[in-house]
Design an enzyme around this catalytic site. Structure first.
Site, PDB file in Angstrom:
ATOM      1  N   GLU A  92       7.730  -1.355   1.501  1.00 35.24           N
ATOM      2  CA  GLU A  92       7.576  -1.079   2.923  1.00 35.24           C
ATOM      3  C   GLU A  92       8.415  -2.105   3.695  1.00 35.24           C
ATOM      4  O   GLU A  92       8.307  -3.301   3.419  1.00 35.24           O
ATOM      5  CB  GLU A  92       6.127  -1.226   3.359  1.00 35.24           C
ATOM      6  CG  GLU A  92       5.132  -0.345   2.629  1.00 35.24           C
ATOM      7  CD  GLU A  92       3.719  -0.912   2.733  1.00 35.24           C
ATOM      8  OE1 GLU A  92       3.030  -0.574   3.723  1.00 35.24           O
ATOM      9  OE2 GLU A  92       3.315  -1.680   1.844  1.00 35.24           O
TER      10      GLU A  92
ATOM     11  N   TRP B 118       0.872  -1.186   0.000  1.00 39.01           N
ATOM     12  CA  TRP B 118       0.000   0.000   0.000  1.00 39.01           C
ATOM     13  C   TRP B 118       0.906   1.232   0.000  1.00 39.01           C
ATOM     14  O   TRP B 118       1.625   1.490   0.972  1.00 39.01           O
ATOM     15  CB  TRP B 118      -0.912   0.034   1.220  1.00 39.01           C
ATOM     16  CG  TRP B 118      -1.884   1.186   1.179  1.00 39.01           C
ATOM     17  CD1 TRP B 118      -1.581   2.521   1.271  1.00 39.01           C
ATOM     18  CD2 TRP B 118      -3.301   1.132   1.008  1.00 39.01           C
ATOM     19  NE1 TRP B 118      -2.722   3.295   1.174  1.00 39.01           N
ATOM     20  CE2 TRP B 118      -3.792   2.459   1.006  1.00 39.01           C
ATOM     21  CE3 TRP B 118      -4.206   0.078   0.863  1.00 39.01           C
ATOM     22  CZ2 TRP B 118      -5.139   2.766   0.878  1.00 39.01           C
ATOM     23  CZ3 TRP B 118      -5.546   0.380   0.734  1.00 39.01           C
ATOM     24  CH2 TRP B 118      -6.005   1.703   0.739  1.00 39.01           C
TER      25      TRP B 118
ATOM     26  N   ARG C 290      -4.012  -4.788  13.166  1.00 36.62           N
ATOM     27  CA  ARG C 290      -2.794  -3.978  13.189  1.00 36.62           C
ATOM     28  C   ARG C 290      -2.795  -3.192  14.494  1.00 36.62           C
ATOM     29  O   ARG C 290      -3.686  -2.376  14.730  1.00 36.62           O
ATOM     30  CB  ARG C 290      -2.758  -3.033  11.988  1.00 36.62           C
ATOM     31  CG  ARG C 290      -2.705  -3.754  10.652  1.00 36.62           C
ATOM     32  CD  ARG C 290      -2.489  -2.776   9.517  1.00 36.62           C
ATOM     33  NE  ARG C 290      -3.627  -1.896   9.324  1.00 36.62           N
ATOM     34  CZ  ARG C 290      -3.619  -0.834   8.517  1.00 36.62           C
ATOM     35  NH1 ARG C 290      -2.516  -0.516   7.865  1.00 36.62           N
ATOM     36  NH2 ARG C 290      -4.703  -0.095   8.367  1.00 36.62           N
TER      37      ARG C 290
ATOM     38  N   GLN D  22       4.713   4.171   8.065  1.00 32.43           N
ATOM     39  CA  GLN D  22       4.287   3.684   9.373  1.00 32.43           C
ATOM     40  C   GLN D  22       5.441   3.211  10.240  1.00 32.43           C
ATOM     41  O   GLN D  22       5.304   3.121  11.455  1.00 32.43           O
ATOM     42  CB  GLN D  22       3.259   2.563   9.195  1.00 32.43           C
ATOM     43  CG  GLN D  22       1.996   3.037   8.509  1.00 32.43           C
ATOM     44  CD  GLN D  22       0.899   1.990   8.468  1.00 32.43           C
ATOM     45  OE1 GLN D  22       0.819   1.121   9.330  1.00 32.43           O
ATOM     46  NE2 GLN D  22       0.046   2.063   7.468  1.00 32.43           N
TER      47      GLN D  22
ATOM     48  N   ASP E  61       9.379   3.005   1.642  1.00 33.51           N
ATOM     49  CA  ASP E  61       8.233   3.758   2.144  1.00 33.51           C
ATOM     50  C   ASP E  61       8.086   3.458   3.631  1.00 33.51           C
ATOM     51  O   ASP E  61       7.613   2.395   4.017  1.00 33.51           O
ATOM     52  CB  ASP E  61       6.985   3.324   1.361  1.00 33.51           C
ATOM     53  CG  ASP E  61       5.707   3.990   1.858  1.00 33.51           C
ATOM     54  OD1 ASP E  61       5.765   4.744   2.843  1.00 33.51           O
ATOM     55  OD2 ASP E  61       4.643   3.733   1.249  1.00 33.51           O
TER      56      ASP E  61
ATOM     57  N   LYS F 233       2.779  10.081   7.802  1.00 35.15           N
ATOM     58  CA  LYS F 233       2.093   9.665   9.020  1.00 35.15           C
ATOM     59  C   LYS F 233       2.844  10.069  10.287  1.00 35.15           C
ATOM     60  O   LYS F 233       2.533  11.068  10.921  1.00 35.15           O
ATOM     61  CB  LYS F 233       1.839   8.147   8.996  1.00 35.15           C
ATOM     62  CG  LYS F 233       0.831   7.702   7.935  1.00 35.15           C
ATOM     63  CD  LYS F 233       0.546   6.232   8.046  1.00 35.15           C
ATOM     64  CE  LYS F 233      -0.420   5.743   6.969  1.00 35.15           C
ATOM     65  NZ  LYS F 233      -1.794   6.208   7.156  1.00 35.15           N
TER      66      LYS F 233
END
Length: 443
Positions: free
Chosen positions: A210, A137, A404, A246, A243, A272
């Site tokens: 990610e 994502w 999560r 998070q 990326d 984020k």
């Protein structure tokens, strides 16, 4: 009657809001503070996902509140060609945290930072093919959406030309196995790039990844994988984009997740966590790549590039993370949380796997060993919210209900224990509710 049932509010919401994915929680959120949000009845709801995985310092942290108040009086937004002190200071601070990535572009969202990174990679390499993981994502816009494979691909027409994917490594459901049954990720990676080479037109520009695939179900790249992936990229003249929307700014127990593997990407994107809940993102790269991009006329001139207000917030976030030693805290509390969730795995057969790093963990709900149990996962999520616990559940084809869990790095140990107790109670209630449904169906 609960104030959350206010008819006028929900009638107006149904009448005027565009639904953008999933369903809304059955509560009207009035305020948020620390690790809790509060509904219209002033009921505290423990936020175990830091808002949209972003409120790194919890809600309404005093330093963020004071920074916003002070900076908005000075300058919130400027002409994009103007520079302010917070922008230069944040760039300098970020560069010091990631040696080698000396050039910084400040933007607003994760998708926007990935757009800029992919655009830069294409320009610098003179190529157009972008490879990503099958459960990735990276955003909902343009090139970022074309590199997103976990959801949202059907019905929107063609993706960007040159969008390619490889399987995401999954230690819980390994495609390739070692003799002991564990994931043979190197064989899987070699096989994946054999397929990429056979599909490529010879124009491979970059791989965007990610370190922990969050929307993919908290799938962590095994130790050693990033280095091997970087080598695959170098062999093909590709850039490696990481990326860390998070995983960045301490959440995994390192300032950046890639640091555990001693691998520095060509381009790093942050979002984020760097804004602690406010819209701020960053693209970081080497001086060499930035200069090559500039020489070729790199253009990413947006309305909110280099805005001083979010930049000032980013500086405050880094200050708090350093002063409160939140990177070490994420590691310590992450170990405590992992141990607590692992005890639930031992207690309940429906908890198939606990995985992740630091304060970014996943709990996968299954039946019959490893079969995804979407229904039970959804029931547990509803029971948790009813008890005052907000957990984000991933519902994707081929995945179980994967919770999560990413509480603020500032969460107290008492609230961490409270969350674990509520998860246990919610699993108990979910199992009982599903058993009742099964019994009624059998009758």
């Amino acid at each position: 009657m609960s104030k959350n049932l206010e008819p006028g509010f929900w009638d107006s919401a149904r009448k005027h809001l565009i639904r953008y994915g999933g369903s809304f929680e059955p509560a009207i959120i009035e305020r948020a503070a620390g690790s809790f949000v509060y509904d219209a009845d002033d009921r505290p709801i423990l936020d175990f996902t830091s808002g949209q995985m972003s409120a790194l310092l919890g809600h309404a942290h005093p330093r963020i509140v004071s920074t916003v108040s002070r900076q908005v009086e000075r300058a919130a937004h400027l002409f994009s060609g103007m520079l302010s002190r917070p922008v230069v200071e944040l760039a300098e601070r970020l560069a010091a945290l990631a040696p080698g990535l000396d050039r910084v572009l400040l933007l607003s969202t994760g998708a926007e930072s990935n757009e800029a990174a992919i655009r830069m990679a294409k320009l610098v390499t003179g190529r157009h093919e972008i490879v990503a993981f099958s459960k990735s994502w990276h955003g909902m816009t343009g090139a970022a959406a074309s590199a997103t494979y976990s959801a949202g691909r059907k019905g929107y027409g063609p993706a960007a030309v040159g969008s390619l994917a490889i399987p995401a490594p999954n230690s819980f459901r390994p495609r390739f196995r070692n003799a002991d049954g564990s994931l043979d990720w190197l064989t899987e990676l070699n096989d994946a790039f054999d397929l990429i080479d056979s599909q490529s037109t010879g124009s491979l520009a970059a791989f965007v990844a990610e370190p922990i695939l969050s929307s993919g179900g908290i799938l962590e790249l095994p130790q050693g994988y990033l280095a091997a992936l970087q080598q695959k990229c170098r062999e093909r003249g590709m850039l490696l984009i990481l990326d860390e929307a998070q995983t960045g700014i301490g959440r995994t127990g390192d300032m950046f997740a890639f640091q555990r593997d001693d691998v520095t990407p060509d381009i790093l994107t942050l979002s984020k966590t760097i804004g602690a809940g406010l819209p701020l993102s960053a693209v970081m790269t080497t001086a060499e790549i930035e200069e090559a991009a500039h020489d070729k006329g790199f253009l990413f001139y947006t309305t909110h590039v280099s805005d001083p207000l979010p930049a000032a917030v980013g500086v405050a976030v880094l200050d708090v993370v350093e002063e409160e030693k939140l990177v070490d805290r994420a590691q310590r509390l992450g170990e405590k949380l992992f141990e607590g969730l692992s005890r639930l795995k031992q207690r309940y057969e429906c908890v198939g796997d606990v995985r992740g790093r630091g304060l970014l963990l996943g709990v996968e709900i299954v039946k019959d060993g490893k079969v995804p149990d979407h229904q039970l996962g959804a029931t547990i999520a509803a029971e948790a919210f009813r008890r005052g616990l907000s957990m984000n559940i991933v519902k994707l084809p081929g995945m179980g209900g994967v919770f999560r869990i990413a509480p603020p790095l500032t969460i107290s140990e008492e609230d961490l224990d409270l969350g674990l107790r509520m998860i246990s109670e919610s699993i108990e209630a979910g199992l009982a509710a599903n058993a009742n449904l099964t019994g009624i169906a059998a009758e």
